[in-house]
Scaffold this motif. Structure first.
Motif, PDB file in Angstrom:
ATOM      1  N   UNK A   1       0.748  -1.269   0.285  1.00 45.67           N
ATOM      2  CA  UNK A   1       0.354   0.306  -0.091  1.00 45.67           C
ATOM      3  C   UNK A   1       0.947   1.416   0.377  1.00 45.67           C
ATOM      4  N   UNK A   2       2.088   1.056   0.344  1.00 46.48           N
ATOM      5  CA  UNK A   2       3.332   2.622   1.077  1.00 46.48           C
ATOM      6  C   UNK A   2       2.829   2.668  -0.721  1.00 46.48           C
ATOM      7  N   UNK A   3       4.176   1.692  -1.240  1.00 48.07           N
ATOM      8  CA  UNK A   3       4.420   1.862  -2.392  1.00 48.07           C
ATOM      9  C   UNK A   3       3.788   2.574  -3.789  1.00 48.07           C
ATOM     10  N   UNK A   4       2.351   2.449  -3.285  1.00 43.71           N
ATOM     11  CA  UNK A   4       1.240   2.839  -4.568  1.00 43.71           C
ATOM     12  C   UNK A   4       1.076   4.457  -4.298  1.00 43.71           C
ATOM     13  N   UNK A   5       1.471   4.605  -3.092  1.00 42.39           N
ATOM     14  CA  UNK A   5       0.999   6.192  -2.712  1.00 42.39           C
ATOM     15  C   UNK A   5      -0.066   6.640  -2.037  1.00 42.39           C
ATOM     16  N   UNK A   6      -0.831   5.317  -1.256  1.00 47.40           N
ATOM     17  CA  UNK A   6      -1.380   5.571  -0.325  1.00 47.40           C
ATOM     18  C   UNK A   6      -1.203   5.118   1.399  1.00 47.40           C
ATOM     19  N   UNK A   7      -1.548   5.180   2.544  1.00 50.47           N
ATOM     20  CA  UNK A   7      -2.025   5.152   3.023  1.00 50.47           C
ATOM     21  C   UNK A   7      -2.499   4.162   4.023  1.00 50.47           C
ATOM     22  N   UNK A   8      -1.920   3.589   4.776  1.00 55.31           N
ATOM     23  CA  UNK A   8      -2.021   2.270   5.668  1.00 55.31           C
ATOM     24  C   UNK A   8      -2.883   2.562   6.344  1.00 55.31           C
ATOM     25  N   UNK A   9      -3.944   1.714   6.943  1.00 51.92           N
ATOM     26  CA  UNK A   9      -4.809   2.231   8.237  1.00 51.92           C
ATOM     27  C   UNK A   9      -3.983   1.392   9.365  1.00 51.92           C
ATOM     28  N   UNK A  10      -4.999   2.290  10.046  1.00 51.50           N
ATOM     29  CA  UNK A  10      -4.161   1.896  11.703  1.00 51.50           C
ATOM     30  C   UNK A  10      -4.171   0.144  11.706  1.00 51.50           C
ATOM     31  N   UNK A  11      -5.371  -0.445  11.669  1.00 53.83           N
ATOM     32  CA  UNK A  11      -5.915  -1.273  12.216  1.00 53.83           C
ATOM     33  C   UNK A  11      -5.050  -2.520  11.349  1.00 53.83           C
ATOM     34  N   UNK A  12      -4.529  -2.449   9.890  1.00 54.11           N
ATOM     35  CA  UNK A  12      -3.345  -2.754   8.539  1.00 54.11           C
ATOM     36  C   UNK A  12      -2.108  -3.293   9.730  1.00 54.11           C
ATOM     37  N   UNK A  13      -1.817  -1.759  10.539  1.00 51.12           N
ATOM     38  CA  UNK A  13      -0.340  -1.759  10.674  1.00 51.12           C
ATOM     39  C   UNK A  13      -0.572  -1.622  12.180  1.00 51.12           C
ATOM     40  N   UNK A  14      -1.325  -2.287  12.624  1.00 49.25           N
ATOM     41  CA  UNK A  14      -1.424  -3.302  14.453  1.00 49.25           C
ATOM     42  C   UNK A  14      -1.217  -4.271  13.962  1.00 49.25           C
ATOM     43  N   UNK A  15      -1.816  -4.753  12.701  1.00 52.78           N
ATOM     44  CA  UNK A  15      -1.692  -6.031  12.856  1.00 52.78           C
ATOM     45  C   UNK A  15      -0.429  -6.543  12.265  1.00 52.78           C
TER      46      UNK A  15
END
Length: 228
Positions: free
Chosen positions: A160-174
């Motif tokens: 997600x970061x590579x294509x220019x978007x910001x990952x959700x907090x839940x996904x980063x927490x996982x």
């Protein structure tokens, strides 16, 4: 190492490799993952490619494009190649086990029709061989699942970061919780056969007491033996 483990099961189950054949390639099984990890990590360190990577010190340069390329060519790319390779080998292993089970069923049918002790002995050998291989194949699949669970959230975050978007907090927490747990997941899978044997020997125990019993046995370094 998870990929090497799946290849090991492919060689021993599908291709019926003996212990001496496995030993002939054992060093290669260690050299490939350790050699690749050492070569890439030392090269990146020498190029000054480590820095703040959101949760920890990892591959991070001043140029985002270079950072993403390095992350996927030296880390996540090889990881998913290993995952796909391991998945393919496990499909081949289960196909081989299924084929052996079908052969065993035909041998059992033949042994019911024939009175020859030779045929009966052969049928018993095939049934025993198949019954030993299926639990090994299932165990290897659990290692593969642990591999997938560990790396899927972090791979998705970096993609997600590579294509220019910001990952959700839940996904980063996982990602932050699951990624450091790879060793714990492998530990649980490694001791799964002991748990199954212990539960078979002590079916009357409540689940929490059974977990405590297995844990105490592991802490004391004792073995749990039993038939599958």
């Amino acid at each position: 190492y998870n990929c090497m483990l799946c290849i090991f099961h492919l060689l021993t189950i599908k291709h019926s490799w003996k212990e001496d054949q496995v030993r002939s390639v054992e060093k290669l099984f260690h050299f490939i993952p350790l050699g690749f990890a050492a070569a890439t990590s030392v090269t990146l360190a020498a190029n000054g490619s480590y820095g703040d990577a959101m949760f920890w010190c990892w591959i991070a340069t001043n140029r985002k494009h270079v950072t993403h390329v390095l992350r996927w060519t030296t880390f996540y790319g090889p990881i998913w190649v290993a995952i796909l390779t391991a998945t393919g080998t496990m499909i081949a292993v289960f196909h081989a086990v299924r084929r052996l089970e079908n052969k065993a069923m035909r041998w059992r049918f033949t042994s019911d029709l024939e009175e020859s002790s030779t045929v009966n002995s052969a049928a018993q050998f095939k049934r025993k061989n198949t019954s030993n291989q299926r639990p090994v194949a299932v165990q290897a699949t659990f290692f593969l699942l642990a591999f997938l669970i560990t790396w899927s959230p972090s791979s998705l975050v970096r993609l997600i970061e590579m294509i220019g978007y910001q990952p959700s907090f839940v996904l980063k927490l996982c990602m932050a919780i699951i990624l450091p747990c790879q060793g714990a997941l492998n530990f649980l899978v490694y001791n799964r056969p002991k748990w199954l044997i212990y539960r078979r020997q002590n079916p009357q125990l409540p689940i929490l007491k059974a977990i405590a019993g297995v844990w105490m046995i592991l802490l004391r370094g004792r073995s749990i033996t039993g038939t599958r």
